[in-house]
Design a protein around this motif. Structure first.
Motif, PDB file in Angstrom:
ATOM      1  N   LEU A 163     -33.298 -49.172 -18.076  1.00  0.00           N
ATOM      2  CA  LEU A 163     -34.186 -50.068 -17.672  1.00  0.00           C
ATOM      3  C   LEU A 163     -34.307 -50.996 -18.998  1.00  0.00           C
ATOM      4  O   LEU A 163     -33.568 -51.464 -19.963  1.00  0.00           O
ATOM      5  CB  LEU A 163     -35.016 -48.529 -19.143  1.00  0.00           C
ATOM      6  CG  LEU A 163     -36.905 -49.080 -19.287  1.00  0.00           C
ATOM      7  CD1 LEU A 163     -37.285 -49.531 -18.091  1.00  0.00           C
ATOM      8  CD2 LEU A 163     -37.225 -48.151 -20.467  1.00  0.00           C
ATOM      9  N   ALA A 164     -34.707 -52.318 -18.674  1.00  0.00           N
ATOM     10  CA  ALA A 164     -35.060 -53.367 -18.721  1.00  0.00           C
ATOM     11  C   ALA A 164     -36.615 -53.290 -19.232  1.00  0.00           C
ATOM     12  O   ALA A 164     -38.105 -53.507 -18.792  1.00  0.00           O
ATOM     13  CB  ALA A 164     -35.073 -54.329 -18.215  1.00  0.00           C
ATOM     14  N   VAL A 165     -36.758 -53.858 -20.777  1.00  0.00           N
ATOM     15  CA  VAL A 165     -37.555 -53.766 -21.002  1.00  0.00           C
ATOM     16  C   VAL A 165     -38.890 -55.238 -21.732  1.00  0.00           C
ATOM     17  O   VAL A 165     -37.844 -56.678 -22.288  1.00  0.00           O
ATOM     18  CB  VAL A 165     -38.292 -53.128 -22.699  1.00  0.00           C
ATOM     19  CG1 VAL A 165     -39.601 -53.801 -23.806  1.00  0.00           C
ATOM     20  CG2 VAL A 165     -38.105 -51.934 -23.102  1.00  0.00           C
ATOM     21  N   ILE A 166     -39.412 -55.758 -21.253  1.00  0.00           N
ATOM     22  CA  ILE A 166     -40.110 -57.900 -21.035  1.00  0.00           C
ATOM     23  C   ILE A 166     -41.296 -57.405 -21.658  1.00  0.00           C
ATOM     24  O   ILE A 166     -41.923 -57.591 -21.044  1.00  0.00           O
ATOM     25  CB  ILE A 166     -39.839 -58.243 -19.343  1.00  0.00           C
ATOM     26  CG1 ILE A 166     -38.346 -58.104 -18.941  1.00  0.00           C
ATOM     27  CG2 ILE A 166     -40.053 -59.672 -19.912  1.00  0.00           C
ATOM     28  CD1 ILE A 166     -38.655 -57.433 -17.330  1.00  0.00           C
ATOM     29  N   THR A 167     -41.239 -58.294 -22.393  1.00  0.00           N
ATOM     30  CA  THR A 167     -42.682 -58.418 -23.185  1.00  0.00           C
ATOM     31  C   THR A 167     -43.081 -60.206 -22.381  1.00  0.00           C
ATOM     32  O   THR A 167     -42.134 -60.509 -21.995  1.00  0.00           O
ATOM     33  CB  THR A 167     -42.861 -58.735 -24.564  1.00  0.00           C
ATOM     34  OG1 THR A 167     -41.676 -60.457 -24.892  1.00  0.00           O
ATOM     35  CG2 THR A 167     -41.206 -57.821 -25.336  1.00  0.00           C
ATOM     36  N   GLY A 168     -44.034 -60.204 -22.519  1.00  0.00           N
ATOM     37  CA  GLY A 168     -45.571 -60.966 -22.005  1.00  0.00           C
ATOM     38  C   GLY A 168     -45.216 -61.089 -20.940  1.00  0.00           C
ATOM     39  O   GLY A 168     -45.300 -61.910 -20.193  1.00  0.00           O
ATOM     40  N   ALA A 169     -44.708 -59.835 -19.920  1.00  0.00           N
ATOM     41  CA  ALA A 169     -45.018 -59.924 -19.316  1.00  0.00           C
ATOM     42  C   ALA A 169     -46.414 -59.936 -18.394  1.00  0.00           C
ATOM     43  O   ALA A 169     -45.450 -60.089 -16.084  1.00  0.00           O
ATOM     44  CB  ALA A 169     -44.370 -58.328 -18.197  1.00  0.00           C
ATOM     45  N   ALA A 197     -46.109 -47.950 -29.488  1.00  0.00           N
ATOM     46  CA  ALA A 197     -46.486 -47.659 -28.895  1.00  0.00           C
ATOM     47  C   ALA A 197     -45.575 -48.197 -27.206  1.00  0.00           C
ATOM     48  O   ALA A 197     -45.349 -46.777 -26.108  1.00  0.00           O
ATOM     49  CB  ALA A 197     -47.763 -48.339 -28.042  1.00  0.00           C
ATOM     50  N   VAL A 198     -44.672 -49.179 -27.138  1.00  0.00           N
ATOM     51  CA  VAL A 198     -43.817 -49.625 -26.859  1.00  0.00           C
ATOM     52  C   VAL A 198     -42.512 -48.789 -26.867  1.00  0.00           C
ATOM     53  O   VAL A 198     -42.142 -48.477 -25.616  1.00  0.00           O
ATOM     54  CB  VAL A 198     -43.309 -51.177 -26.894  1.00  0.00           C
ATOM     55  CG1 VAL A 198     -42.297 -51.403 -25.845  1.00  0.00           C
ATOM     56  CG2 VAL A 198     -44.671 -51.746 -26.386  1.00  0.00           C
ATOM     57  N   ALA A 199     -42.404 -48.102 -28.096  1.00  0.00           N
ATOM     58  CA  ALA A 199     -40.923 -47.530 -27.952  1.00  0.00           C
ATOM     59  C   ALA A 199     -40.658 -45.904 -27.297  1.00  0.00           C
ATOM     60  O   ALA A 199     -40.526 -45.569 -26.333  1.00  0.00           O
ATOM     61  CB  ALA A 199     -41.015 -47.479 -29.814  1.00  0.00           C
ATOM     62  N   ARG A 200     -42.332 -45.427 -27.439  1.00  0.00           N
ATOM     63  CA  ARG A 200     -43.001 -44.009 -26.700  1.00  0.00           C
ATOM     64  C   ARG A 200     -42.652 -44.878 -25.241  1.00  0.00           C
ATOM     65  O   ARG A 200     -42.846 -43.507 -24.798  1.00  0.00           O
ATOM     66  CB  ARG A 200     -44.191 -43.960 -27.535  1.00  0.00           C
ATOM     67  CG  ARG A 200     -44.860 -42.656 -28.499  1.00  0.00           C
ATOM     68  CD  ARG A 200     -45.608 -41.923 -28.368  1.00  0.00           C
ATOM     69  NE  ARG A 200     -46.795 -43.000 -28.663  1.00  0.00           N
ATOM     70  CZ  ARG A 200     -47.352 -43.829 -28.964  1.00  0.00           C
ATOM     71  NH1 ARG A 200     -47.433 -44.022 -29.957  1.00  0.00           N
ATOM     72  NH2 ARG A 200     -48.826 -44.844 -29.126  1.00  0.00           N
ATOM     73  N   SER A 201     -43.682 -45.132 -25.393  1.00  0.00           N
ATOM     74  CA  SER A 201     -43.352 -45.500 -23.274  1.00  0.00           C
ATOM     75  C   SER A 201     -41.720 -45.451 -23.272  1.00  0.00           C
ATOM     76  O   SER A 201     -41.649 -45.626 -21.635  1.00  0.00           O
ATOM     77  CB  SER A 201     -43.852 -46.828 -22.936  1.00  0.00           C
ATOM     78  OG  SER A 201     -45.060 -46.519 -23.461  1.00  0.00           O
ATOM     79  N   GLY A 224     -35.480 -43.139 -22.417  1.00  0.00           N
ATOM     80  CA  GLY A 224     -35.188 -43.450 -23.627  1.00  0.00           C
ATOM     81  C   GLY A 224     -33.797 -44.303 -23.789  1.00  0.00           C
ATOM     82  O   GLY A 224     -33.230 -44.324 -24.508  1.00  0.00           O
ATOM     83  N   ASN A 225     -33.192 -44.718 -22.338  1.00  0.00           N
ATOM     84  CA  ASN A 225     -32.352 -45.745 -22.903  1.00  0.00           C
ATOM     85  C   ASN A 225     -32.324 -46.896 -22.074  1.00  0.00           C
ATOM     86  O   ASN A 225     -32.438 -47.719 -21.103  1.00  0.00           O
ATOM     87  CB  ASN A 225     -30.909 -44.825 -21.609  1.00  0.00           C
ATOM     88  CG  ASN A 225     -29.635 -45.118 -22.384  1.00  0.00           C
ATOM     89  OD1 ASN A 225     -29.707 -44.513 -23.954  1.00  0.00           O
ATOM     90  ND2 ASN A 225     -28.896 -44.101 -21.441  1.00  0.00           N
ATOM     91  N   VAL A 226     -32.305 -48.119 -23.463  1.00  0.00           N
ATOM     92  CA  VAL A 226     -32.977 -49.292 -22.654  1.00  0.00           C
ATOM     93  C   VAL A 226     -31.822 -50.171 -22.593  1.00  0.00           C
ATOM     94  O   VAL A 226     -30.836 -50.242 -23.743  1.00  0.00           O
ATOM     95  CB  VAL A 226     -34.319 -49.720 -23.865  1.00  0.00           C
ATOM     96  CG1 VAL A 226     -33.909 -51.249 -23.731  1.00  0.00           C
ATOM     97  CG2 VAL A 226     -35.355 -49.399 -24.138  1.00  0.00           C
ATOM     98  N   ALA A 227     -31.113 -50.973 -21.638  1.00  0.00           N
ATOM     99  CA  ALA A 227     -30.267 -51.915 -21.280  1.00  0.00           C
ATOM    100  C   ALA A 227     -30.598 -53.388 -21.669  1.00  0.00           C
ATOM    101  O   ALA A 227     -29.303 -53.664 -21.896  1.00  0.00           O
ATOM    102  CB  ALA A 227     -30.001 -51.753 -19.863  1.00  0.00           C
ATOM    103  N   LEU A 228     -31.901 -53.428 -21.475  1.00  0.00           N
ATOM    104  CA  LEU A 228     -32.219 -55.095 -22.015  1.00  0.00           C
ATOM    105  C   LEU A 228     -33.337 -54.872 -22.239  1.00  0.00           C
ATOM    106  O   LEU A 228     -34.374 -54.347 -22.156  1.00  0.00           O
ATOM    107  CB  LEU A 228     -32.043 -54.971 -20.736  1.00  0.00           C
ATOM    108  CG  LEU A 228     -32.700 -56.902 -20.428  1.00  0.00           C
ATOM    109  CD1 LEU A 228     -31.333 -58.179 -21.380  1.00  0.00           C
ATOM    110  CD2 LEU A 228     -32.645 -57.816 -19.035  1.00  0.00           C
ATOM    111  N   LEU A 229     -33.915 -55.516 -23.427  1.00  0.00           N
ATOM    112  CA  LEU A 229     -34.864 -56.251 -24.203  1.00  0.00           C
ATOM    113  C   LEU A 229     -35.056 -57.559 -23.872  1.00  0.00           C
ATOM    114  O   LEU A 229     -34.549 -58.180 -24.334  1.00  0.00           O
ATOM    115  CB  LEU A 229     -35.301 -55.181 -25.904  1.00  0.00           C
ATOM    116  CG  LEU A 229     -35.851 -56.348 -26.670  1.00  0.00           C
ATOM    117  CD1 LEU A 229     -36.957 -55.932 -25.900  1.00  0.00           C
ATOM    118  CD2 LEU A 229     -36.246 -55.993 -27.613  1.00  0.00           C
TER     119      LEU A 229
END
Ligand code: NAD
Length: 246
Positions: A9-15, A73-77, A83-88
């Protein structure tokens, strides 16, 4: 051959923004599932479009990252997505330009809050979900080296470089932390300066052109990949040679 589950999972802000969208498209193509975060509700459309165009999962989280509630809210999502974040990728950012002396304190604080403090807040909120071998990338800027009329932006982006180094040291060898520092990229943010000033700046770039969103997305893809496994605590400046030009 890599698959979605292999890249995680990649989490990207300002997406919802120009660079965030391009980065998301590239990471989906590289096999990441996506959690796309933005204050702008249009991020939901970005997620739908990418999910439809790729074989990857892409979900949206509308959140104001200047608040603890937004980061949680992002952590909950992310938890709901396994729940396994590979990339932020901390990419959300704003400008509030003004000459020193004219700049309002609230404009200084707003830029520090979004560009620097929000990145720290979200990174810490996601710390418990960062998988072994995961990567954090902070979107700094060549402007971290200095720019006229952008004391707030310069301070925020050089602050991100400091945060990158501190976290890389703290979390090695489990998590790699790096920064990307683009120069002018062909986006509305770059075109917010007067067109004649932009032309003058571009004419002095040794590469002979303005940067493109793909120039940034490919650097993010590289630093996120195992190919960059020996790189941590570094800043990759993507400026067409502008930082070394006289
Ligand atoms: N465009 C360039 O020339 C350039 C150059 C160097 C660095 N950068 C950096 O790259 C990043 C992306 O730039 P861009 O050109 O795509 O900008 P953009 O304005 O298109 O995208 C930024 C996104 O951040 C989101 N955002 C702002 N405040 C937020 C908040 N409080 N919570 C959640 N999301 C928020 C906005 O809604 C927007 O979608 C920024 O950090 C910027 O500083 C851009």
């Amino acid at each position: 051959m890599s698959t979605a589950s292999q890249r995680g999972l990649a989490v990207i802000t300002g997406a919802a923004g120009v660079l965030g969208t391009r980065i998301a498209e590239r990471l989906a193509a590289d096999g990441h599932d996506l959690l796309l975060v933005d204050l702008d509700r249009a991020v939901a459309l970005t997620a739908e479009r990418i999910a439809a165009a790729s074989s990857r999962r892409a979900v949206a989280c509308v959140a104001d990252l200047t608040s603890a509630e937004g980061a949680e809210a992002v952590a909950r999502s992310a938890g709901e997505e396994g729940g396994n974040v590979a990339l932020l990728v901390n990419n959300a950012g704003i400008t509030r330009d003004g000459r020193i002396g004219d700049m309002q304190e609230r404009d200084f604080a707003a830029v520090i809050d979004v560009n620097l403090t929000a990145a720290m807040r979200l990174t810490f909120a996601l710390e418990r979900l960062l998988a072994d071998g995961s990567v954090v990338l902070n979107m700094s800027s060549r402007a971290s080296l200095g720019n006229f009329g952008q004391a707030n932006y310069v301070a925020s982006k050089s602050g991100l470089v400091g945060l990158t180094r501190a976290l890389a040291l703290r979390w090695a060898p489990r998590v790699r932390v790096n920064a990307v520092a683009p120069s002018l990229i062909d986006t509305p943010m770059a075109h917010s300066m007067p067109e004649h000033v932009l032309e003058k700046v571009v004419s002095r770039i040794p590469a002979g052109r303005i940067g493109m969103p793909d120039d940034v997305a490919s650097i993010v893809a590289f630093l996120a990949s195992p190919e960059a496994g020996y790189i941590t605590g570094q800043v990759l400046v993507a400026c067409g040679g502008r930082s070394i030009a006289a």
